[in-house]
Design an enzyme around this catalytic site. Structure first.
Site, PDB file in Angstrom:
ATOM      1  CG  HIS A  44      78.083 -11.730 -14.403  1.00  0.00           C
ATOM      2  ND1 HIS A  44      79.065 -11.753 -15.364  1.00  0.00           N
ATOM      3  CD2 HIS A  44      77.284 -10.672 -14.706  1.00  0.00           C
ATOM      4  CE1 HIS A  44      78.864 -10.765 -16.215  1.00  0.00           C
ATOM      5  NE2 HIS A  44      77.793 -10.093 -15.838  1.00  0.00           N
ATOM      6  N   GLY A  45      76.918 -13.066 -10.265  1.00  0.00           N
ATOM      7  CA  GLY A  45      76.521 -14.029  -9.247  1.00  0.00           C
ATOM      8  C   GLY A  45      77.187 -13.761  -7.915  1.00  0.00           C
ATOM      9  CB  THR A  78      72.851 -12.683  -7.599  1.00  0.00           C
ATOM     10  OG1 THR A  78      73.356 -13.158  -8.853  1.00  0.00           O
ATOM     11  CG2 THR A  78      73.012 -13.762  -6.550  1.00  0.00           C
ATOM     12  CG  ASP A  93      71.903  -8.576 -18.733  1.00  0.00           C
ATOM     13  OD1 ASP A  93      72.898  -7.956 -19.132  1.00  0.00           O
ATOM     14  OD2 ASP A  93      71.809  -9.064 -17.586  1.00  0.00           O
ATOM     15  CG  HIS A  94      75.320 -10.690 -20.328  1.00  0.00           C
ATOM     16  ND1 HIS A  94      76.670 -10.460 -20.454  1.00  0.00           N
ATOM     17  CD2 HIS A  94      74.970 -10.287 -19.088  1.00  0.00           C
ATOM     18  CE1 HIS A  94      77.133  -9.944 -19.313  1.00  0.00           C
ATOM     19  NE2 HIS A  94      76.108  -9.818 -18.482  1.00  0.00           N
ATOM     20  CG  ASP A 128      79.202 -10.575 -22.941  1.00  0.00           C
ATOM     21  OD1 ASP A 128      80.351 -10.176 -23.242  1.00  0.00           O
ATOM     22  OD2 ASP A 128      78.965 -11.237 -21.917  1.00  0.00           O
ATOM     23  N   GLY A 180      76.691  -6.484  -9.845  1.00  0.00           N
ATOM     24  CA  GLY A 180      76.562  -5.591  -8.692  1.00  0.00           C
ATOM     25  C   GLY A 180      76.172  -6.276  -7.399  1.00  0.00           C
TER      26      GLY A 180
END
Length: 301
Positions: free
Chosen positions: A184-185, A237, A83-84, A105, A214
């Protein structure tokens, strides 16, 4: 079934109009809980590892071998994804450790440079049988609980449909993350997703579309996103917050008794499983009809 690539796990999602959940793991507890949820639900799932985990752990060989062993014992399709990924080198490192898919990313780079670096990663990854996701536009914010005040959406960073189409065509990626109102978060305020922008991009590209950030989106927001073309949704999160809240409540003394570590461990696992299963249902995730796990060449021999 065991390990599959991102391209394979999303292969039926556009036609059948559902999304597959992508859940970040940070430790063996979360990994076990996420995979157990997939087994119990009988549905495919994307297990993600944040790029920073390579810096947070030094036991890469053992850690990722254990994850692969757990995936190999599952009976449902599981994609193991970086991820990223911050660079070409980071993506190659993940392939070295047996990841079946990587997300690069380059969303903060100029368009031309994002295309150039993404194409380089796609060429190398595809040669190893590994799928690639990349991002156009930029989903801001900070993961997990790094920013307790939450983040606001930057509309100027939303994905432009024409550029999204060019990006998909020029890079050859297998899935594309777009920005249309998430962060994000934690959110600061109420999420307001631009479904018209999403629907426009869906009409212009023929690869799966990805929603980052999400956690915090209400159920109707997820359903509207899926109905307008989202095929992969990232969650991190929400798992951390739910597990933390339940553990803190359980740890409070009750009639002079405190719960011990084994009980807290079980509580955290159930919390993560609940979040995963709930989101699978909301996303409309369906069992994959692949007959068997395909050959995968990314594992280090």
């Amino acid at each position: 079934m065991g390990l599959v690539t991102l391209k394979e796990i999303l292969s039926e999602s556009i036609e059948k109009k559902y999304a597959v959940g992508a859940f970040d793991t940070m430790n063996p507890l979360m990994t076990e809980a996420i995979l157990s949820a997939a087994e119990e639900a009988g549905k495919p799932l994307i297990l993600m590892q944040i790029d920073a985990m390579f810096d947070l752990r030094s036991d890469h060989d053992v850690y990722f071998k254990n994850i692969r062993n757990m995936i190999d014992r599952t009976t449902v399709p599981i994609c193991l994804m970086l991820d990223h990924g911050a660079s070409y080198e980071h993506c190659i490192r993940a392939i070295h450790y047996g990841f079946s898919s990587v997300m690069f990313d380059g969303s903060m780079l100029p368009f031309e440079e994002n295309v150039r670096q993404t194409k380089q990663i796609v060429r190398a990854a595809h040669a190893c049988g590994v799928s690639v996701e990349a991002e156009i536009g930029h989903v801001g914010g900070l993961e997990a609980e790094s920013d307790p005040n939450g983040s606001e959406v930057d509309e100027s960073a939303y994905s432009e449909p024409a550029l999204a189409q060019q990006f998909a065509e020029q890079t050859g990626i297998d899935a594309m993350a777009i920005a249309f109102g998430t962060v994000h978060g934690k959110y600061r305020g109420v999420p307001k997703l631009d479904y018209q922008r999403l629907a426009t991009i869906r009409k212009m590209v023929d690869i799966p579309l990805v929603m980052h950030g999400g956690s915090g989106v209400p159920e109707d927001g997820f359903r509207n996103a899926v109905s307008n073309g989202i095929n992969k949704i990232n969650i991190c999160t929400q798992m951390i917050q739910t597990a933390s809240e339940r553990m803190l409540r359980a740890a409070e003394p009750c009639e002079g008794r405190r719960v011990g570590f084994p009980e807290l461990y079980a509580i955290a696992q159930e919390a993560v499983k609940d979040v995963v299963k709930t989101h699978m249902d909301v996303f409309g995730t369906q069992p994959l009809t692949l007959k068997q796990a395909p050959a995968y060449f990314g594992e280090r021999r």
